[in-house]
Design a protein around this motif. Structure first.
Motif, PDB file in Angstrom:
ATOM      1  N   ASP A 454      32.662  42.879  58.959  1.00  0.00           N
ATOM      2  CA  ASP A 454      32.158  44.076  58.274  1.00  0.00           C
ATOM      3  C   ASP A 454      32.977  45.302  58.651  1.00  0.00           C
ATOM      4  O   ASP A 454      33.324  46.122  57.791  1.00  0.00           O
ATOM      5  CB  ASP A 454      30.683  44.324  58.641  1.00  0.00           C
ATOM      6  CG  ASP A 454      29.730  43.459  57.833  1.00  0.00           C
ATOM      7  OD1 ASP A 454      30.193  42.847  56.854  1.00  0.00           O
ATOM      8  OD2 ASP A 454      28.536  43.396  58.190  1.00  0.00           O
ATOM      9  N   ARG A 457      36.338  45.122  56.931  1.00  0.00           N
ATOM     10  CA  ARG A 457      36.237  45.393  55.502  1.00  0.00           C
ATOM     11  C   ARG A 457      36.034  46.884  55.240  1.00  0.00           C
ATOM     12  O   ARG A 457      36.645  47.466  54.354  1.00  0.00           O
ATOM     13  CB  ARG A 457      35.067  44.597  54.892  1.00  0.00           C
ATOM     14  CG  ARG A 457      35.124  44.494  53.373  1.00  0.00           C
ATOM     15  CD  ARG A 457      33.775  44.160  52.765  1.00  0.00           C
ATOM     16  NE  ARG A 457      32.840  45.249  52.954  1.00  0.00           N
ATOM     17  CZ  ARG A 457      31.823  45.223  53.793  1.00  0.00           C
ATOM     18  NH1 ARG A 457      31.588  44.140  54.503  1.00  0.00           N
ATOM     19  NH2 ARG A 457      31.038  46.282  53.928  1.00  0.00           N
ATOM     20  N   ARG A 458      35.195  47.499  56.063  1.00  0.00           N
ATOM     21  CA  ARG A 458      34.935  48.928  55.861  1.00  0.00           C
ATOM     22  C   ARG A 458      36.190  49.760  56.115  1.00  0.00           C
ATOM     23  O   ARG A 458      36.453  50.739  55.410  1.00  0.00           O
ATOM     24  CB  ARG A 458      33.775  49.395  56.745  1.00  0.00           C
ATOM     25  CG  ARG A 458      32.414  48.934  56.244  1.00  0.00           C
ATOM     26  CD  ARG A 458      31.287  49.781  56.824  1.00  0.00           C
ATOM     27  NE  ARG A 458      31.273  49.779  58.284  1.00  0.00           N
ATOM     28  CZ  ARG A 458      30.646  48.850  59.026  1.00  0.00           C
ATOM     29  NH1 ARG A 458      29.983  47.882  58.441  1.00  0.00           N
ATOM     30  NH2 ARG A 458      30.685  48.909  60.336  1.00  0.00           N
ATOM     31  N   LYS A 460      39.229  48.760  55.648  1.00  0.00           N
ATOM     32  CA  LYS A 460      40.101  48.537  54.503  1.00  0.00           C
ATOM     33  C   LYS A 460      39.627  49.358  53.302  1.00  0.00           C
ATOM     34  O   LYS A 460      40.414  49.981  52.595  1.00  0.00           O
ATOM     35  CB  LYS A 460      40.077  47.043  54.146  1.00  0.00           C
ATOM     36  CG  LYS A 460      41.363  46.531  53.523  1.00  0.00           C
ATOM     37  CD  LYS A 460      41.324  45.021  53.515  1.00  0.00           C
ATOM     38  CE  LYS A 460      42.006  44.484  52.273  1.00  0.00           C
ATOM     39  NZ  LYS A 460      41.598  43.110  51.993  1.00  0.00           N
ATOM     40  N   GLU A 461      38.314  49.377  53.116  1.00  0.00           N
ATOM     41  CA  GLU A 461      37.752  50.147  52.001  1.00  0.00           C
ATOM     42  C   GLU A 461      38.071  51.631  52.159  1.00  0.00           C
ATOM     43  O   GLU A 461      38.383  52.320  51.186  1.00  0.00           O
ATOM     44  CB  GLU A 461      36.222  49.964  51.930  1.00  0.00           C
ATOM     45  CG  GLU A 461      35.796  48.629  51.347  1.00  0.00           C
ATOM     46  CD  GLU A 461      34.292  48.405  51.402  1.00  0.00           C
ATOM     47  OE1 GLU A 461      33.846  47.417  50.812  1.00  0.00           O
ATOM     48  OE2 GLU A 461      33.572  49.206  52.051  1.00  0.00           O
ATOM     49  N   ALA A 462      38.013  52.101  53.413  1.00  0.00           N
ATOM     50  CA  ALA A 462      38.288  53.508  53.667  1.00  0.00           C
ATOM     51  C   ALA A 462      39.749  53.816  53.364  1.00  0.00           C
ATOM     52  O   ALA A 462      40.094  54.880  52.824  1.00  0.00           O
ATOM     53  CB  ALA A 462      37.963  53.847  55.115  1.00  0.00           C
ATOM     54  N   THR A 464      41.804  52.043  51.255  1.00  0.00           N
ATOM     55  CA  THR A 464      42.185  51.870  49.845  1.00  0.00           C
ATOM     56  C   THR A 464      41.294  52.654  48.892  1.00  0.00           C
ATOM     57  O   THR A 464      41.639  52.859  47.731  1.00  0.00           O
ATOM     58  CB  THR A 464      42.100  50.375  49.439  1.00  0.00           C
ATOM     59  OG1 THR A 464      40.750  49.948  49.642  1.00  0.00           O
ATOM     60  CG2 THR A 464      43.030  49.521  50.256  1.00  0.00           C
ATOM     61  N   LYS A 466      38.619  51.509  47.751  1.00  0.00           N
ATOM     62  CA  LYS A 466      37.964  50.556  46.839  1.00  0.00           C
ATOM     63  C   LYS A 466      36.863  49.798  47.545  1.00  0.00           C
ATOM     64  O   LYS A 466      37.064  49.271  48.642  1.00  0.00           O
ATOM     65  CB  LYS A 466      39.004  49.530  46.340  1.00  0.00           C
ATOM     66  CG  LYS A 466      39.680  49.945  45.067  1.00  0.00           C
ATOM     67  CD  LYS A 466      40.451  48.743  44.520  1.00  0.00           C
ATOM     68  CE  LYS A 466      41.788  49.206  43.961  1.00  0.00           C
ATOM     69  NZ  LYS A 466      42.832  48.205  44.081  1.00  0.00           N
ATOM     70  N   LYS A 467      35.717  49.697  46.907  1.00  0.00           N
ATOM     71  CA  LYS A 467      34.591  48.914  47.477  1.00  0.00           C
ATOM     72  C   LYS A 467      34.862  47.432  47.239  1.00  0.00           C
ATOM     73  O   LYS A 467      35.214  47.024  46.139  1.00  0.00           O
ATOM     74  CB  LYS A 467      33.273  49.294  46.780  1.00  0.00           C
ATOM     75  CG  LYS A 467      32.761  50.651  47.208  1.00  0.00           C
ATOM     76  CD  LYS A 467      31.791  50.509  48.381  1.00  0.00           C
ATOM     77  CE  LYS A 467      31.335  51.892  48.853  1.00  0.00           C
ATOM     78  NZ  LYS A 467      31.232  51.963  50.301  1.00  0.00           N
ATOM     79  N   GLU A 468      34.703  46.637  48.303  1.00  0.00           N
ATOM     80  CA  GLU A 468      34.956  45.201  48.152  1.00  0.00           C
ATOM     81  C   GLU A 468      33.685  44.381  48.058  1.00  0.00           C
ATOM     82  O   GLU A 468      33.688  43.263  47.570  1.00  0.00           O
ATOM     83  CB  GLU A 468      35.761  44.681  49.343  1.00  0.00           C
ATOM     84  CG  GLU A 468      37.207  45.132  49.284  1.00  0.00           C
ATOM     85  CD  GLU A 468      38.036  44.490  50.375  1.00  0.00           C
ATOM     86  OE1 GLU A 468      37.497  43.646  51.109  1.00  0.00           O
ATOM     87  OE2 GLU A 468      39.222  44.845  50.474  1.00  0.00           O
TER      88      GLU A 468
END
Lengths: 474, 161
Positions: A454, A457-458, A460-462, A464, A466-468
């Motif tokens: 988690d 992923r967060r 990475k989302e921050a 890019t 983009k929500k994954e």
């Protein structure tokens, strides 16, 4: 080859067996009560006499019967604690508030063989000089409550209940009392409060031991449905014969509720300790094994509050070999299903409910499910339990909905360690902590990995924008 | 609107009270009896029970707010209770709950009580119903159903007239 041993379940699933009194009488029903009421005082060597009531209580003590509700406490001892000198009436309550997740044995007795319970109850009441008794049945069993009321009416009409039972001079009345959906009512002092018409806040012990200060501050005996049925069989066969069933200190039979991912879930009565957990799961006479292609991941051995066993876990069990105490390494599947072996393995047989979890299950999700139950059911009286159960549930909800952190495993363990150990009035504090403590300790990698994934992923989302994560499952 | 308890129900209630040496003990049984008749426990019902048992209304109100089975507002004519706890969850109770909600136009992600606009159905998740061996299990009003597939769920809905 272990087999079912049907003592309590002897008739109830037979074709044509119905819950009415005529059917019960055709199968020898109420013979045990007739026998108990016809007992005469026994002359003792010192010239004193032992009353039939004392003789019955002795038989129960001799039988080694341990409570079938969850704690496994000696029934004979519990009865012996009832204060008989206070001059107050003694009450008996049948705990039919079957609510421990995984457990569904009492439901079978209540719905299919209610007279067996009532006969066991009348004998238990007679043995303890009880004149007024209650069956506290959970609110979600409205049909069960109706069946019990019908059965009580039938028993009254036949003279097994009411004034001067079968001409013996003994009077007893039994009433059905319905709960209303609260798990905590299964705790005996919470149950008593509920029966007094209050919120079911458990009472602090000491001083409120039911045997001394129970219902209306009078001595009270609270026994589980299955325990009371056993009393009928003890009255029939005698305590010594009953004690030959099962294994030493784990006498009689137990109805095991088997659920989760096995081929043949269901309720199976065994002699206590005569089948292992592995046999109960895999033997064709019981669970019949896992579904094709699946392997075992974990077993919850005694209702949802018991500590989880991990597949492959080994324990050192104390055993007597040729008169000597030795420690034998035992795989979790080879643990005899009884009170003492499971206790030695750091868990308990509790309400004898086995939940089988295979490798298709997300173990974090399974714990989240249980923790939500405890957060929902904490009565709210003690802060550590009320807040702790909710924090654990919220943390696990976060972990199963994409908001986890690496340190959540340790955070959960820390909360769980701070609830039990005398910080709460009743054992619910323990019950909500044990699953968390054991799941997190035994499957720590999975909890940490989930949190780490988690976090990654967060991040990475921050980066890019983009929500994954798709919509989280509920 | 005045609150009246029909004479036969009051007779039944008076009989229930005789089951206990202390009147207050009958609270839960009275609340069940009134809820079965009126569908929920209104403030008037709470006051009626309190008067009947010689209690303060708060003594009764605190029961209505604590015990999950008591309702302060009317639920649907048919109340569907799906078991949420572990054995049933492993056996597909979330899919079952979702099926009911989707079919009846309710939010499949909400766990609490939801009622359809026409007042015919309520759906909610409840905790362990003690039927774990035949998961998933549910109740529709007083009827208990085991091993409920989506096909069986549709049958149950179809039986609700």
């Amino acid at each position: 080859m272990p087999q079912e041993f049907k003592l309590i379940l002897k008739h109830l699933d037979n074709p044509g067996y119905t819950p009415d009194i005529e059917c019960y009488l055709r199968h020898g029903g109420y013979d045990a009560l007739k026998k108990a009421l016809a007992m005469s005082p026994l002359d003792l060597a010192d010239g004193k006499k032992k009353t039939p009531q004392e003789q019955l209580r002795d038989e129960v003590m001799k039988s080694g019967l341990r409570g079938r509700g969850g704690a496994g406490f000696s029934c004979g001892l519990k009865w012996s604690f009832a204060d008989r000198r206070s001059g107050k009436p003694i009450y008996l309550i049948c705990n039919a508030d079957e609510s421990e997740p995984g457990t569904f044995k009492d439901r079978q007795i209540i719905h299919k063989d209610p007279h067996q319970l009532i006969e066991g109850m009348i004998i238990s009441c007679f043995a303890n000089d009880v004149k007024l008794a209650y069956i506290y049945i959970r609110g979600e069993m409205p049909k069960g409550a109706k069946l019990l009321n019908t059965a009580l009416k039938e028993a009254r009409a036949k003279g097994f209940l009411g004034k001067n039972i079968l001409g013996s001079g003994y009077d007893l009345e039994i009433h059905v009392h319905r709960g209303a959906g609260a798990y905590i009512c299964g705790e005996e002092t919470g149950l008593i409060e509920s029966l007094e018409g209050k919120r079911p806040y458990p009472r602090i012990k000491p001083p409120y031991f039911p045997a001394v200060l129970g219902l209306y501050m009078c001595p009270t005996i609270v026994n589980n449905v299955e325990t009371l049925c056993n009393v009928k069989h003890i009255a029939t066969m005698g305590g010594a014969e009953f004690a030959k069933l099962g294994t030493p200190n784990n006498t009689g039979t137990r109805i095991v509720s088997l659920s989760g991912q096995v081929k043949r879930p269901g309720y199976y009565e065994i002699e206590v300790g005569k089948a292992t957990i592995g046999q109960l799961i895999n033997d064709p006479a019981f669970g019949g094994g896992l579904r094709p292609g699946r392997s075992l991941k974990a077993v919850i051995p005694g209702g949802s509050s018991s500590k989880v066993l991990k597949a492959g876990e080994k324990f050192k069990l104390k055993r007597k070999v040729e008169g000597k105490d030795v420690e034998v390494e035992t795989d979790m599947l080879d643990l005899p299903y009884d009170f003492d072996s499971l206790q030695q393995a750091g868990t308990m047989s509790g309400s004898s409910a086995i939940i089988v979890i295979d490798d298709s299950v997300d173990i974090v999700g399974a714990l989240a499910n249980l923790s939500e139950f405890y957060a929902q059911e904490s009565c709210g009286q003690c802060t550590p339990c009320r807040e702790g159960s909710l924090w654990m549930s919220k943390t696990l909800h976060r972990l199963t909905h994409g908001g986890g952190r690496k340190q959540d495993a340790e955070y959960l363990a820390k909360i769980a360690d701070n609830i039990p150990g005398g910080k709460t009035i009743c054992a619910f504090g323990e019950a909500c902590s044990w699953p968390v403590q054991s799941f997190v300790a035994k499957f720590k990698d999975e909890f940490v990995a989930k949190g780490a994934a988690d976090e990654e992923r967060r991040a990475k989302e921050a980066a890019t924008g983009k929500k994954e994560l798709a919509a989280a499952p509920h | 609107m005045s609150f009246t308890v029909p004479a036969n129900l009051e007779a039944e209630i008076d009989e229930l009270i005789t089951h206990y040496p202390v009147k207050r003990s009958a609270s839960l049984m009275l609340l069940h009896a009134l809820q079965e008749h009126f569908g929920h426990i209104s403030p008037e019902a709470t006051q009626w029970v309190a008067r009947k048992l010689g209690l303060q209304p708060i003594n009764v109100h605190e029961l209505v707010t604590f015990y999950p089975m008591f309702r302060q507002s009317a639920p649907g004519k048919y109340q569907i209770k799906v078991c949420r706890t572990l054995s049933c969850a492993l056996g597909g109770s979330h899919q079952l709950h979702e099926h009911f909600c989707t079919k009846l136009g309710l939010d499949p992600h909400a766990h609490g009580l939801q009622t359809t606009k026409d007042g015919k159905f309520s759906v909610e998740f409840v905790e362990c119903l003690a039927g774990c061996g035949m998961a998933p299990v549910m109740m529709c009003n007083e009827d208990f159903h085991e091993g409920v597939s989506t096909a069986k769920a549709d049958q149950i809905l179809g039986g609700c007239k």
